[in-house]
Design an enzyme around this catalytic site. Structure first.
Site, PDB file in Angstrom:
ATOM      1  N   HIS A 211     -12.728   2.640   0.299  1.00 12.79           N
ATOM      2  CA  HIS A 211     -12.801   1.239   0.976  1.00 12.79           C
ATOM      3  C   HIS A 211     -13.456  -0.072   0.334  1.00 12.79           C
ATOM      4  O   HIS A 211     -13.702  -1.310   1.675  1.00 12.79           O
ATOM      5  CB  HIS A 211     -13.299   1.633   2.770  1.00 12.79           C
ATOM      6  CG  HIS A 211     -13.304   2.969   3.318  1.00 12.79           C
ATOM      7  ND1 HIS A 211     -13.759   4.019   3.326  1.00 12.79           N
ATOM      8  CD2 HIS A 211     -11.682   3.446   3.077  1.00 12.79           C
ATOM      9  CE1 HIS A 211     -12.613   4.841   4.362  1.00 12.79           C
ATOM     10  NE2 HIS A 211     -11.426   4.398   4.202  1.00 12.79           N
TER      11      HIS A 211
ATOM     12  N   LEU B 278     -14.764   3.133   9.598  1.00 11.72           N
ATOM     13  CA  LEU B 278     -14.317   4.380  11.066  1.00 11.72           C
ATOM     14  C   LEU B 278     -12.883   4.304  11.183  1.00 11.72           C
ATOM     15  O   LEU B 278     -12.304   3.637  12.037  1.00 11.72           O
ATOM     16  CB  LEU B 278     -15.381   3.942  12.166  1.00 11.72           C
ATOM     17  CG  LEU B 278     -17.068   3.653  11.868  1.00 11.72           C
ATOM     18  CD1 LEU B 278     -17.310   3.984  13.386  1.00 11.72           C
ATOM     19  CD2 LEU B 278     -17.697   5.376  10.585  1.00 11.72           C
TER      20      LEU B 278
ATOM     21  N   ASN C 201       0.779  -1.082   0.051  1.00  6.17           N
ATOM     22  CA  ASN C 201       0.128  -0.126   0.041  1.00  6.17           C
ATOM     23  C   ASN C 201       0.862   1.206  -0.118  1.00  6.17           C
ATOM     24  O   ASN C 201       1.461   1.481   0.809  1.00  6.17           O
ATOM     25  CB  ASN C 201      -1.102  -0.061   1.552  1.00  6.17           C
ATOM     26  CG  ASN C 201      -1.723   1.259   1.127  1.00  6.17           C
ATOM     27  OD1 ASN C 201      -1.539   1.997   0.515  1.00  6.17           O
ATOM     28  ND2 ASN C 201      -2.780   1.384   1.874  1.00  6.17           N
TER      29      ASN C 201
ATOM     30  N   ARG D   4      -8.390   9.284  20.053  1.00  2.00           N
ATOM     31  CA  ARG D   4      -8.552   8.937  21.583  1.00  2.00           C
ATOM     32  C   ARG D   4      -8.274  10.857  22.306  1.00  2.00           C
ATOM     33  O   ARG D   4      -8.754  10.659  22.853  1.00  2.00           O
ATOM     34  CB  ARG D   4      -6.870   8.298  21.670  1.00  2.00           C
ATOM     35  CG  ARG D   4      -7.955   6.295  21.022  1.00  2.00           C
ATOM     36  CD  ARG D   4      -6.185   6.257  20.883  1.00  2.00           C
ATOM     37  NE  ARG D   4      -5.871   6.401  19.645  1.00  2.00           N
ATOM     38  CZ  ARG D   4      -4.689   5.868  18.738  1.00  2.00           C
ATOM     39  NH1 ARG D   4      -4.188   4.749  19.103  1.00  2.00           N
ATOM     40  NH2 ARG D   4      -4.132   6.029  17.609  1.00  2.00           N
TER      41      ARG D   4
ATOM     42  N   ARG E 182     -11.027  14.900   7.278  1.00  2.72           N
ATOM     43  CA  ARG E 182     -12.656  15.570   6.391  1.00  2.72           C
ATOM     44  C   ARG E 182     -13.536  15.884   6.756  1.00  2.72           C
ATOM     45  O   ARG E 182     -14.150  15.230   7.665  1.00  2.72           O
ATOM     46  CB  ARG E 182     -12.308  14.531   5.020  1.00  2.72           C
ATOM     47  CG  ARG E 182     -10.809  14.195   4.367  1.00  2.72           C
ATOM     48  CD  ARG E 182     -11.489  13.184   3.537  1.00  2.72           C
ATOM     49  NE  ARG E 182      -9.962  12.116   3.139  1.00  2.72           N
ATOM     50  CZ  ARG E 182      -9.749  11.097   3.009  1.00  2.72           C
ATOM     51  NH1 ARG E 182     -11.300  10.449   2.863  1.00  2.72           N
ATOM     52  NH2 ARG E 182      -8.616  10.319   2.169  1.00  2.72           N
TER      53      ARG E 182
ATOM     54  N   GLU F 239      -7.834  -5.935   5.367  1.00  3.94           N
ATOM     55  CA  GLU F 239      -7.634  -5.256   3.199  1.00  3.94           C
ATOM     56  C   GLU F 239      -7.039  -6.575   3.297  1.00  3.94           C
ATOM     57  O   GLU F 239      -6.962  -6.615   1.741  1.00  3.94           O
ATOM     58  CB  GLU F 239      -7.081  -4.096   3.532  1.00  3.94           C
ATOM     59  CG  GLU F 239      -9.331  -3.224   3.095  1.00  3.94           C
ATOM     60  CD  GLU F 239      -8.879  -1.626   4.088  1.00  3.94           C
ATOM     61  OE1 GLU F 239      -7.938  -2.025   4.815  1.00  3.94           O
ATOM     62  OE2 GLU F 239      -9.011  -0.633   3.896  1.00  3.94           O
TER      63      GLU F 239
ATOM     64  N   GLY G 200      -9.860   8.010   7.588  1.00  4.59           N
ATOM     65  CA  GLY G 200     -10.723   8.848   6.929  1.00  4.59           C
ATOM     66  C   GLY G 200     -11.653   7.227   6.902  1.00  4.59           C
ATOM     67  O   GLY G 200     -11.864   6.267   7.515  1.00  4.59           O
TER      68      GLY G 200
ATOM     69  N   ASP H 145      -7.383  12.315  15.535  1.00  2.00           N
ATOM     70  CA  ASP H 145      -8.105  11.444  16.703  1.00  2.00           C
ATOM     71  C   ASP H 145      -8.192  11.438  17.341  1.00  2.00           C
ATOM     72  O   ASP H 145      -8.138  11.781  18.694  1.00  2.00           O
ATOM     73  CB  ASP H 145      -6.302  10.822  17.461  1.00  2.00           C
ATOM     74  CG  ASP H 145      -5.523   9.092  17.443  1.00  2.00           C
ATOM     75  OD1 ASP H 145      -6.934   8.957  18.601  1.00  2.00           O
ATOM     76  OD2 ASP H 145      -4.710   8.956  17.144  1.00  2.00           O
TER      77      ASP H 145
ATOM     78  N   ARG I 114      -2.598  -2.106  -3.045  1.00  2.00           N
ATOM     79  CA  ARG I 114      -3.797  -1.260  -3.702  1.00  2.00           C
ATOM     80  C   ARG I 114      -4.141   0.263  -4.577  1.00  2.00           C
ATOM     81  O   ARG I 114      -3.724   1.144  -4.066  1.00  2.00           O
ATOM     82  CB  ARG I 114      -4.132  -0.909  -1.706  1.00  2.00           C
ATOM     83  CG  ARG I 114      -5.190  -0.539  -1.158  1.00  2.00           C
ATOM     84  CD  ARG I 114      -4.880   0.644  -0.457  1.00  2.00           C
ATOM     85  NE  ARG I 114      -5.962   1.647  -0.453  1.00  2.00           N
ATOM     86  CZ  ARG I 114      -6.051   3.205  -0.577  1.00  2.00           C
ATOM     87  NH1 ARG I 114      -4.858   3.304   0.146  1.00  2.00           N
ATOM     88  NH2 ARG I 114      -6.944   3.608  -0.343  1.00  2.00           N
TER      89      ARG I 114
HETATM   90  P1  ADP Z   1      -6.145   4.855   8.608  1.00  5.41           P
HETATM   91  O1  ADP Z   1      -7.686   4.672   7.823  1.00  5.41           O
HETATM   92  O2  ADP Z   1      -4.985   5.620   8.193  1.00  5.41           O
HETATM   93  O3  ADP Z   1      -5.715   2.870   8.146  1.00  5.41           O
HETATM   94  P2  ADP Z   1      -6.981   3.342  11.138  1.00  5.41           P
HETATM   95  O4  ADP Z   1      -7.968   2.886  10.198  1.00  5.41           O
HETATM   96  O5  ADP Z   1      -6.286   2.938  11.523  1.00  5.41           O
HETATM   97  O6  ADP Z   1      -6.839   4.389  10.761  1.00  5.41           O
HETATM   98  O7  ADP Z   1      -7.237   4.181  11.996  1.00  5.41           O
HETATM   99  C1  ADP Z   1      -6.431   5.257  12.436  1.00  5.41           C
HETATM  100  C2  ADP Z   1      -7.816   6.003  13.433  1.00  5.41           C
HETATM  101  O8  ADP Z   1      -8.224   5.212  14.287  1.00  5.41           O
HETATM  102  C3  ADP Z   1      -7.345   6.911  14.432  1.00  5.41           C
HETATM  103  O9  ADP Z   1      -6.432   8.193  13.730  1.00  5.41           O
HETATM  104  C4  ADP Z   1      -7.740   7.055  15.698  1.00  5.41           C
HETATM  105  O10 ADP Z   1      -8.163   7.766  15.920  1.00  5.41           O
HETATM  106  C5  ADP Z   1      -9.269   5.721  15.476  1.00  5.41           C
HETATM  107  N1  ADP Z   1      -7.681   4.970  16.597  1.00  5.41           N
HETATM  108  C6  ADP Z   1      -7.260   4.175  16.624  1.00  5.41           C
HETATM  109  N2  ADP Z   1      -7.251   3.194  18.586  1.00  5.41           N
HETATM  110  C7  ADP Z   1      -8.140   3.951  18.729  1.00  5.41           C
HETATM  111  C8  ADP Z   1      -9.045   3.716  20.468  1.00  5.41           C
HETATM  112  N3  ADP Z   1      -8.750   3.199  20.859  1.00  5.41           N
HETATM  113  N4  ADP Z   1      -9.601   4.876  20.529  1.00  5.41           N
HETATM  114  C9  ADP Z   1     -10.209   5.412  19.422  1.00  5.41           C
HETATM  115  N5  ADP Z   1      -9.837   5.950  18.546  1.00  5.41           N
HETATM  116  C10 ADP Z   1      -8.781   4.838  17.839  1.00  5.41           C
END
Ligand code: ADP
Length: 399
Positions: A178, A206, A8, A282, A238, A383, A209, A280, A89
């Site tokens: 996705h 979720l 990717n 979190r 976004r 994926e 993106g 993020d 990808r």
């Molecule tokens: P990408 O779209 O970059 O592939 P991911 O599917 O890895 O992303 O998701 C990343 C996002 O997941 C982070 O930006 C964060 O907001 C969220 N995330 C990861 N762990 C947690 C958690 N424990 N609690 C809440 N959100 C989380």
């Protein structure tokens, strides 16, 4: 047995997984970050080991050479001929690519033709192919498109209510993204629940993106992203769907070009834009718990928009059997799952098993109670396994 390298490639990073097929054994995975910035990082996992190396790498060519060198040096592969297929990808497949394909000269030309539909993503994705083709003489190269799963949407769903000639001239329509993640969801739902719960699925991907899809009998009938990944849900950075006149409004009031406004909508909006804290969830949740009102608002907006799509897709599917949460937020954030379900549970007769929901993090699980009319699942996004399977199928078809 065949080793498949799944790539990717983004504009400044490369994620990879090396998977032994058909047994689906994940031999190694890793990430090269900050290509062309000072101090590129390579993180490589194999056999329970983790290696982190910092090394200046000024472009994708150097990064791919370094990756292969490290795979050989650490005995993860014997030599280049060990890799039978390389799966890439590719964000956008336009209308031409309804399935994954081997990247032949003709297919490469077709992918190049639609580059204008995804100028932020496709060029970097294709760079992966260009470099790996040079490095691996004997491996087949396969393109797996984020858009192809949604090619089953009907015309009234994917057509925008704008002059039709714009579709005819440029292919301007809803494509959705996705798709590889949704294919993984469909496979896992088939494995996790009985036949009577598989036909009407709403899946929420979720991550940073984010999108949502309505899936009927294994096929996408609608999804929230559009021509580009900017449409639909509110995301990490976004905006998702807006009144289109907002673009001109911001450009005029803030003296910005259309490109600058779109940059704002892509990179500075969503959870980050409203909370003014982080993309993020979190960090934003922590701030909300400490009393920050904008963070509370951002989290409420995020859940509200998802709930509103769930309602719409429920109607389009003519009911709902299974609701799925996947990707970073969907897999890990039980509070977000609870908050979304709270908004739809009365209308859809969904009942979460609160104890199970609270305990589920990054693992596949059923989180609804036995008496819930709709099953609710958490599915870990994978994926890469879908890409590796497509590569293996193409490999087998050539034997
Ligand atoms: P990408 O779209 O970059 O592939 P991911 O599917 O890895 O992303 O998701 C990343 C996002 O997941 C982070 O930006 C964060 O907001 C969220 N995330 C990861 N762990 C947690 C958690 N424990 N609690 C809440 N959100 C989380």
């Amino acid at each position: 047995m065949s080793k498949v390298l799944v790539i990717n490639a983004g504009s400044s990073s490369i994620k990879y997984q090396l998977i032994e097929m058909p047994y689906e054994i994940k031999i190694s995975s890793g990430l090269i970050e900050k290509i062309n910035e000072r101090g590129t990082n390579l993180t490589l996992h194999y056999n329970g080991n983790k290696i982190c190396i910092e090394k200046p790498l000024s472009n994708h060519q150097e990064a791919f050479h370094f990756l292969i060198e490290m795979l050989i040096k650490n005995n993860i592969i014997g030599d280049l001929n060990d890799i039978a297929a390389c799966g890439h990808r590719i964000a956008h497949g336009g209308e031409f690519f309804k399935n994954s394909v081997e990247i032949t000269k003709d297919n490469f030309e077709e992918i190049k033709k639609i580059e204008y539909l995804a100028p932020l993503h496709n060029p970097a994705n294709l760079q992966g192919y260009i470099e790996m083709k040079q490095l691996l003489n004997n491996a087949i190269q396969v393109a797996v498109f984020d858009t192809s799963f949604h090619q089953s949407m009907s015309k009234e769903v994917y057509t925008y209510p704008i002059p039709f000639k714009l579709y005819e001239k440029y292919g301007l329509r809803k494509y959705g993204f996705h798709g590889t993640s949704y294919r993984n969801v469909v496979n896992r739902v088939r494995e996790m629940v009985g036949k009577e719960k598989q036909s009407r699925i709403i899946a929420c991907h979720l991550g940073n993106g984010a999108s949502i899809a309505a899936i009927k009998n294994g096929k996408s009938i609608n999804t929230s992203m559009g021509l580009t990944p900017l449409g639909g849900l509110m995301m990490g950075t976004r905006s998702g769907d807006l009144d289109p006149s907002i673009v001109e409004f911001i450009a005029h009031k803030e003296c910005l070009s259309v490109e600058d406004v779109l940059k704002q909508l892509n990179k500075e909006s969503g959870i980050l834009g409203v909370s003014q804290i982080s993309n993020d969830i979190r960090d934003v949740r922590k701030a909300a718990m400490d009393g920050d009102n904008l963070s509370k608002l951002a989290l409420e907006m995020y859940a509200q928009r998802i709930a509103s799509f769930i309602g719409s897709y429920y109607v389009q599917l003519g009911g709902l059997d299974t609701l799925v949460f996947t990707a970073g937020v969907g897999e890990n954030d039980y509070r977000m799952r609870e908050s979304i379900i709270d908004k739809v549970k009365d209308a859809l007769q969904i009942e979460l098993d609160d104890e199970v929901n609270c305990s589920v993090m990054a693992t596949d699980a059923i989180i609804s109670s036995k008496s819930s009319k709709v099953m609710v699942l958490v599915v870990v996004a994978d994926e890469e396994i879908v890409i590796a399977r497509d590569c293996y199928d193409i490999l087998k078809s050539k034997l």
